[in-house]
Design a protein around this motif. Structure first.
Motif, PDB file in Angstrom:
ATOM      1  N   PHE A   8     -13.603  48.179  -4.750  1.00  0.00           N
ATOM      2  CA  PHE A   8     -12.745  49.364  -4.777  1.00  0.00           C
ATOM      3  C   PHE A   8     -12.897  50.122  -6.093  1.00  0.00           C
ATOM      4  O   PHE A   8     -12.849  51.348  -6.113  1.00  0.00           O
ATOM      5  N   ASP A   9     -13.127  49.401  -7.177  1.00  0.00           N
ATOM      6  CA  ASP A   9     -13.285  50.049  -8.485  1.00  0.00           C
ATOM      7  C   ASP A   9     -14.476  51.002  -8.520  1.00  0.00           C
ATOM      8  O   ASP A   9     -14.517  51.908  -9.347  1.00  0.00           O
ATOM      9  N   ASN A  10     -15.460  50.789  -7.644  1.00  0.00           N
ATOM     10  CA  ASN A  10     -16.658  51.633  -7.609  1.00  0.00           C
ATOM     11  C   ASN A  10     -16.604  52.737  -6.553  1.00  0.00           C
ATOM     12  O   ASN A  10     -17.618  53.394  -6.302  1.00  0.00           O
ATOM     13  N   PHE A  11     -15.454  52.956  -5.958  1.00  0.00           N
ATOM     14  CA  PHE A  11     -15.333  53.927  -4.867  1.00  0.00           C
ATOM     15  C   PHE A  11     -15.757  55.334  -5.300  1.00  0.00           C
ATOM     16  O   PHE A  11     -16.539  56.000  -4.629  1.00  0.00           O
ATOM     17  N   VAL A  63     -15.328  50.081   1.557  1.00  0.00           N
ATOM     18  CA  VAL A  63     -14.528  49.887   0.360  1.00  0.00           C
ATOM     19  C   VAL A  63     -13.123  49.596   0.852  1.00  0.00           C
ATOM     20  O   VAL A  63     -12.622  50.283   1.742  1.00  0.00           O
ATOM     21  N   ASN A  64     -12.506  48.572   0.293  1.00  0.00           N
ATOM     22  CA  ASN A  64     -11.126  48.320   0.709  1.00  0.00           C
ATOM     23  C   ASN A  64     -10.256  47.969  -0.476  1.00  0.00           C
ATOM     24  O   ASN A  64     -10.720  47.477  -1.498  1.00  0.00           O
ATOM     25  N   HIS A  65      -8.981  48.271  -0.294  1.00  0.00           N
ATOM     26  CA  HIS A  65      -7.937  47.838  -1.218  1.00  0.00           C
ATOM     27  C   HIS A  65      -6.905  47.161  -0.332  1.00  0.00           C
ATOM     28  O   HIS A  65      -6.216  47.828   0.439  1.00  0.00           O
ATOM     29  N   GLU A  66      -6.878  45.837  -0.381  1.00  0.00           N
ATOM     30  CA  GLU A  66      -6.047  45.042   0.510  1.00  0.00           C
ATOM     31  C   GLU A  66      -6.410  45.384   1.952  1.00  0.00           C
ATOM     32  O   GLU A  66      -7.567  45.238   2.333  1.00  0.00           O
ATOM     33  N   LYS A  67      -5.470  45.867   2.750  1.00  0.00           N
ATOM     34  CA  LYS A  67      -5.755  46.157   4.161  1.00  0.00           C
ATOM     35  C   LYS A  67      -6.037  47.645   4.411  1.00  0.00           C
ATOM     36  O   LYS A  67      -6.144  48.085   5.543  1.00  0.00           O
ATOM     37  N   ASP A  68      -6.156  48.435   3.332  1.00  0.00           N
ATOM     38  CA  ASP A  68      -6.580  49.833   3.448  1.00  0.00           C
ATOM     39  C   ASP A  68      -8.100  49.859   3.335  1.00  0.00           C
ATOM     40  O   ASP A  68      -8.656  49.518   2.283  1.00  0.00           O
ATOM     41  N   GLY A 107     -14.025  68.754   0.945  1.00  0.00           N
ATOM     42  CA  GLY A 107     -13.976  68.571  -0.502  1.00  0.00           C
ATOM     43  C   GLY A 107     -15.370  68.529  -1.076  1.00  0.00           C
ATOM     44  O   GLY A 107     -16.287  68.039  -0.443  1.00  0.00           O
ATOM     45  N   GLU A 108     -15.513  69.065  -2.280  1.00  0.00           N
ATOM     46  CA  GLU A 108     -16.822  69.178  -2.938  1.00  0.00           C
ATOM     47  C   GLU A 108     -17.095  68.079  -3.953  1.00  0.00           C
ATOM     48  O   GLU A 108     -18.190  68.004  -4.493  1.00  0.00           O
ATOM     49  N   ASN A 109     -16.091  67.230  -4.225  1.00  0.00           N
ATOM     50  CA  ASN A 109     -16.269  66.154  -5.197  1.00  0.00           C
ATOM     51  C   ASN A 109     -15.337  64.999  -4.821  1.00  0.00           C
ATOM     52  O   ASN A 109     -14.451  65.163  -3.985  1.00  0.00           O
ATOM     53  N   PRO A 110     -15.526  63.832  -5.427  1.00  0.00           N
ATOM     54  CA  PRO A 110     -14.690  62.680  -5.063  1.00  0.00           C
ATOM     55  C   PRO A 110     -13.197  62.921  -5.263  1.00  0.00           C
ATOM     56  O   PRO A 110     -12.381  62.515  -4.426  1.00  0.00           O
ATOM     57  N   LYS A 126       3.216  58.736   6.400  1.00  0.00           N
ATOM     58  CA  LYS A 126       4.223  58.367   5.405  1.00  0.00           C
ATOM     59  C   LYS A 126       3.782  57.163   4.573  1.00  0.00           C
ATOM     60  O   LYS A 126       4.566  56.340   4.165  1.00  0.00           O
ATOM     61  N   ASP A 127       2.488  57.075   4.350  1.00  0.00           N
ATOM     62  CA  ASP A 127       1.895  56.027   3.516  1.00  0.00           C
ATOM     63  C   ASP A 127       1.244  56.735   2.331  1.00  0.00           C
ATOM     64  O   ASP A 127       0.359  57.550   2.502  1.00  0.00           O
ATOM     65  N   ASP A 128       1.703  56.427   1.133  1.00  0.00           N
ATOM     66  CA  ASP A 128       1.264  57.176  -0.047  1.00  0.00           C
ATOM     67  C   ASP A 128      -0.142  56.844  -0.536  1.00  0.00           C
ATOM     68  O   ASP A 128      -0.680  57.558  -1.366  1.00  0.00           O
ATOM     69  N   LEU A 129      -0.734  55.768  -0.058  1.00  0.00           N
ATOM     70  CA  LEU A 129      -2.062  55.352  -0.529  1.00  0.00           C
ATOM     71  C   LEU A 129      -2.144  55.399  -2.053  1.00  0.00           C
ATOM     72  O   LEU A 129      -3.061  55.968  -2.625  1.00  0.00           O
ATOM     73  N   ARG A 130      -1.168  54.801  -2.701  1.00  0.00           N
ATOM     74  CA  ARG A 130      -1.111  54.789  -4.164  1.00  0.00           C
ATOM     75  C   ARG A 130      -2.380  54.205  -4.784  1.00  0.00           C
ATOM     76  O   ARG A 130      -2.684  54.455  -5.938  1.00  0.00           O
ATOM     77  N   CYS A 131      -3.121  53.417  -4.003  1.00  0.00           N
ATOM     78  CA  CYS A 131      -4.351  52.840  -4.525  1.00  0.00           C
ATOM     79  C   CYS A 131      -5.362  53.915  -4.936  1.00  0.00           C
ATOM     80  O   CYS A 131      -6.227  53.669  -5.761  1.00  0.00           O
ATOM     81  N   LEU A 132      -5.213  55.120  -4.387  1.00  0.00           N
ATOM     82  CA  LEU A 132      -6.148  56.212  -4.713  1.00  0.00           C
ATOM     83  C   LEU A 132      -5.727  57.020  -5.944  1.00  0.00           C
ATOM     84  O   LEU A 132      -6.454  57.901  -6.378  1.00  0.00           O
TER      85      LEU A 132
END
Length: 139
Positions: A8-11, A63-68, A107-110, A126-132
């Motif tokens: 995930f750190d390399n996403f 790429v995953n962060h837990e179950k996302d 989108g034109e960039n990450p 209603k899921d904030d995806l705070r991991c992003l």
């Protein structure tokens, strides 16, 4: 068949790589790749692992962060990514929350892509995806 798993750190760097390849090879700037987000929170890890081997191509990235889970599907438009999503739903015999966006249309960039992903998932599920948060600028 199976996708290639990245940390995930390399996403963000992975998206930069796909953008660079698309800019180099895709002159018409069509949907060069699509990011498919799936929330597999209700799925057992063993089932997730077996589905990845069964459904994804060797050219797809995971790429995953837990179950996302985020799948980067090269040379796949939203229609094709929707087919992949339906394959997961069928495999699990369950509906997983999901969202898709494509480069460069969404989108034109990450930062723009992941900000749009975060904003859209928050609005629709209603899921904030705070991991992003570390990658995206919320729009």
């Amino acid at each position: 068949m199976a996708g290639v798993h990245f940390t995930f750190d390399n996403f963000k760097e992975l998206l930069n790589l796909y953008i660079g390849i698309a800019d180099r090879l895709d002159e018409n700037r069509a949907e060069s790749f699509t990011i498919l987000y799936c929330n597999f929170k209700n799925i057992k890890q063993a089932n997730i692992d077996s589905s990845l081997k069964e459904i994804l191509r060797t050219s797809d990235s995971i790429v995953n962060h837990e179950k996302d889970y985020f799948f980067v599907l090269p040379y796949t438009d939203k229609y094709g990514a929707e087919i992949v999503k339906k394959m997961f739903d069928s495999y699990f015999n369950d509906f997983a929350e999901s969202f898709l966006l494509s480069y460069p249309a969404d989108g034109e960039n990450p930062e723009a892509l992941l900000g749009s992903m975060q904003d859209s998932v928050s609005t629709f599920f209603k899921d904030d995806l705070r991991c992003l948060d570390r990658f995206a600028k919320v729009i």
